[in-house]
Scaffold this active site. Structure first.
Site, PDB file in Angstrom:
ATOM      1  N   ARG A 112       0.837  -1.206   0.000  1.00 35.80           N
ATOM      2  CA  ARG A 112       0.000   0.000   0.000  1.00 35.80           C
ATOM      3  C   ARG A 112       0.873   1.258   0.000  1.00 35.80           C
ATOM      4  O   ARG A 112       0.573   2.220  -0.716  1.00 35.80           O
ATOM      5  CB  ARG A 112      -0.903  -0.001   1.240  1.00 35.80           C
ATOM      6  CG  ARG A 112      -1.717   1.274   1.394  1.00 35.80           C
ATOM      7  CD  ARG A 112      -2.568   1.245   2.641  1.00 35.80           C
ATOM      8  NE  ARG A 112      -3.422   2.424   2.701  1.00 35.80           N
ATOM      9  CZ  ARG A 112      -4.475   2.535   3.505  1.00 35.80           C
ATOM     10  NH1 ARG A 112      -4.810   1.540   4.301  1.00 35.80           N
ATOM     11  NH2 ARG A 112      -5.192   3.631   3.501  1.00 35.80           N
ATOM     12  N   CYS A 156     -19.226  -1.646   0.503  1.00 37.95           N
ATOM     13  CA  CYS A 156     -18.418  -0.473   0.813  1.00 37.95           C
ATOM     14  C   CYS A 156     -19.109   0.268   1.953  1.00 37.95           C
ATOM     15  O   CYS A 156     -20.338   0.213   2.085  1.00 37.95           O
ATOM     16  CB  CYS A 156     -18.289   0.429  -0.413  1.00 37.95           C
ATOM     17  SG  CYS A 156     -17.268   1.905  -0.133  1.00 37.95           S
ATOM     18  N   HIS A 216     -16.320   3.999  -4.959  1.00 38.46           N
ATOM     19  CA  HIS A 216     -15.377   5.091  -4.731  1.00 38.46           C
ATOM     20  C   HIS A 216     -15.461   6.153  -5.821  1.00 38.46           C
ATOM     21  O   HIS A 216     -14.491   6.888  -6.069  1.00 38.46           O
ATOM     22  CB  HIS A 216     -13.943   4.565  -4.577  1.00 38.46           C
ATOM     23  CG  HIS A 216     -13.720   3.859  -3.275  1.00 38.46           C
ATOM     24  ND1 HIS A 216     -12.492   3.397  -2.867  1.00 38.46           N
ATOM     25  CD2 HIS A 216     -14.591   3.528  -2.283  1.00 38.46           C
ATOM     26  CE1 HIS A 216     -12.616   2.817  -1.675  1.00 38.46           C
ATOM     27  NE2 HIS A 216     -13.878   2.878  -1.307  1.00 38.46           N
ATOM     28  N   ASN A 275     -10.769  -4.080  -1.671  1.00 37.57           N
ATOM     29  CA  ASN A 275     -10.638  -3.051  -2.703  1.00 37.57           C
ATOM     30  C   ASN A 275      -9.683  -3.471  -3.810  1.00 37.57           C
ATOM     31  O   ASN A 275      -8.782  -4.273  -3.578  1.00 37.57           O
ATOM     32  CB  ASN A 275     -10.130  -1.756  -2.056  1.00 37.57           C
ATOM     33  CG  ASN A 275     -11.219  -1.022  -1.314  1.00 37.57           C
ATOM     34  OD1 ASN A 275     -12.336  -0.910  -1.792  1.00 37.57           O
ATOM     35  ND2 ASN A 275     -10.892  -0.526  -0.125  1.00 37.57           N
ATOM     36  N   TYR A 312     -13.740  10.319  -2.216  1.00 38.69           N
ATOM     37  CA  TYR A 312     -12.808   9.813  -3.228  1.00 38.69           C
ATOM     38  C   TYR A 312     -12.840  10.625  -4.516  1.00 38.69           C
ATOM     39  O   TYR A 312     -11.896  10.573  -5.306  1.00 38.69           O
ATOM     40  CB  TYR A 312     -13.100   8.340  -3.528  1.00 38.69           C
ATOM     41  CG  TYR A 312     -12.733   7.427  -2.388  1.00 38.69           C
ATOM     42  CD1 TYR A 312     -11.446   6.915  -2.259  1.00 38.69           C
ATOM     43  CD2 TYR A 312     -13.664   7.090  -1.409  1.00 38.69           C
ATOM     44  CE1 TYR A 312     -11.099   6.089  -1.212  1.00 38.69           C
ATOM     45  CE2 TYR A 312     -13.330   6.266  -0.349  1.00 38.69           C
ATOM     46  CZ  TYR A 312     -12.045   5.774  -0.248  1.00 38.69           C
ATOM     47  OH  TYR A 312     -11.711   4.970   0.802  1.00 38.69           O
TER      48      TYR A 312
END
Length: 424
Positions: free
Chosen positions: A90, A165, A195, A145, A247
């Protein structure tokens, strides 16, 4: 019922366990199986989960294992909450795109694409084990995700799956508190892709059953407060007459976000620190409830959202929830098999999107653009190959230039080769 969580060693898991303990009447669990390859996380997270159930007087049994087949065998439902490559991957997603002057983010843009490439093949392997060993009518609930791409991969492979979500339920809870009503008295006109969503209506139900849409108040007299809560310019909310998901800031304020990212620690670094503190808490045998530090981890209302969809499916409740499902004509400009995020009717036999008003031209344009990228991204995730990665990268609205796409493609492959079988 037997419920299995693949990725059960996540520091998120006690959030789920807390919800399962509190809402046991809504979702009666006999066996909860936590499957994870990490022995340290299995011990620490599994230990606190068992103590939480015991403290709450929950009659269910918690099993912890690294054996996926044992975990999913005869399961009624399986939840996926995976992070292939962990927080180190990440951190890469949040940093290497900066070398090409593009935002770094774990679900959006080039970083989100990298996560899809790492994740989809693994999810599909797990899904085949679920198909083979779980109950024939078992559902897969995906919280991994990028949810839209992963859910479409599962559906395209013929699995009974739905994407989950917490953005919509977060908005619902926020507006419920703001207007002093119960959460189930708030109904959202939530539309878009995972998102990449907007609240075009926020309907507050009174005790007499009547409803009123307060969207004009939210983008009117309350505009500054609401805009601040999603970290975007008030002018945008007023112009669109909608409340965008946080987002969307990566699209509407890309250069501002990029500048912030270049001068601030990554979210991955913050999460790593939070996870260290959480795992230390989980190791403390006196801890028998969800630690307050878990609020810093993210995933607010994750357990409530998960319990809502699982209980609706398993009890054939037929209620409406915001989920990631097949388009099936909801947005006329998208293929039927694309995955969208809209209010949907939930039954044990299937989940159906409700009709929504046509998207305004600007929203439809962005949704169509991102959907095109998502389709190419899934092709690259399933079949591999640099050209497929380049094609999807170029199609992303945050890239769109061939020299930038070339550079980002090479950066992605270099930083993720250990997780991409075709790139080793």
């Amino acid at each position: 019922m037997k419920l299995t969580v693949i990725g059960g060693g996540s520091t998120y898991t006690p959030e789920l366990v807390d919800g399962f303990a509190r809402l046991r009447d809504q979702l009666p669990i006999d066996e909860l199986w936590l499957v994870d390859p990490d022995p340290v996380r299995r011990e620490l997270v599994g230990g606190v989960a068992k103590r939480m159930f015991a403290h709450a007087g929950h009659p269910g049994t918690i099993h912890v294992t690294d054996d996926v087949v044992a975990g999913v065998s005869d399961a009624d439902a399986v939840m996926l909450q995976l992070r292939i490559g962990g927080q180190n991957a990440r951190k890469g997603d949040e940093t290497w795109p900066h070398e090409a002057c593009c935002i770094g983010q774990e679900t959006t843009g080039p970083g989100g694409f990298a996560k899809a490439l790492r994740t989809v093949p693994v999810v599909l392997e797990y899904a085949e084990l679920i198909r083979k060993h779980a109950k024939p009518d078992a559902w897969i609930v995906d919280f991994t995700n990028p949810v839209g791409i992963v859910t479409r991969a599962l559906l395209e492979a013929g699995h009974r799956a739905v994407g989950l979500c917490n953005v919509a339920i977060g908005f619902q809870r926020r507006f419920a508190e703001q207007y002093g009503v119960a959460a189930d008295h708030v109904r959202l006109d939530h539309v878009g892709l995972n998102h990449l969503t907007w609240e075009r209506g926020v309907h507050i139900r009174a005790e007499d059953g009547s409803e009123r849409d307060v969207i004009d108040e939210l983008v009117g007299v309350q505009l500054d407060e609401v805009a601040e809560s999603v970290h975007m310019a008030p002018a945008l909310l007023r112009l669109q007459r909608a409340v965008p998901s946080y987002y969307l800031r990566y699209f509407y304020e890309h250069d501002i976000v990029l500048e912030e990212q270049l001068h601030e620690p990554t979210r991955a670094e913050a999460v790593m620190e939070t996870e260290r503190a959480l795992l230390a808490k989980y190791a403390d045998e006196s801890v028998v409830t969800k630690p307050v530090e878990l609020e810093q981890r993210g995933g607010a209302y994750y357990s409530e959202a998960a319990i809502d969809v699982l209980s609706s499916i398993l009890s054939d409740r037929g209620d409406v929830q915001v989920l990631n499902v097949r388009n099936d004509g909801t947005f006329a400009f998208l293929p039927d098999d694309h995955v969208i995020e809209v209010p949907s009717r939930v039954h044990a036999s299937g989940i159906t999107p409700l009709p929504v008003a046509a998207l305004e031209a600007d929203k439809a344009a962005l949704v169509a653009h991102v959907a095109g990228y998502e389709r190419l991204a899934l092709e690259a995730a399933v079949h591999g190959g640099r050209d497929r990665v380049l094609h999807a990268m170029l199609a992303h609205p945050l890239v769109g230039q061939v020299d930038k796409a070339e550079k980002l493609t090479d950066l992605l492959i270099a930083n993720n080769a250990d997780h991409l079988a075709w790139a080793r």
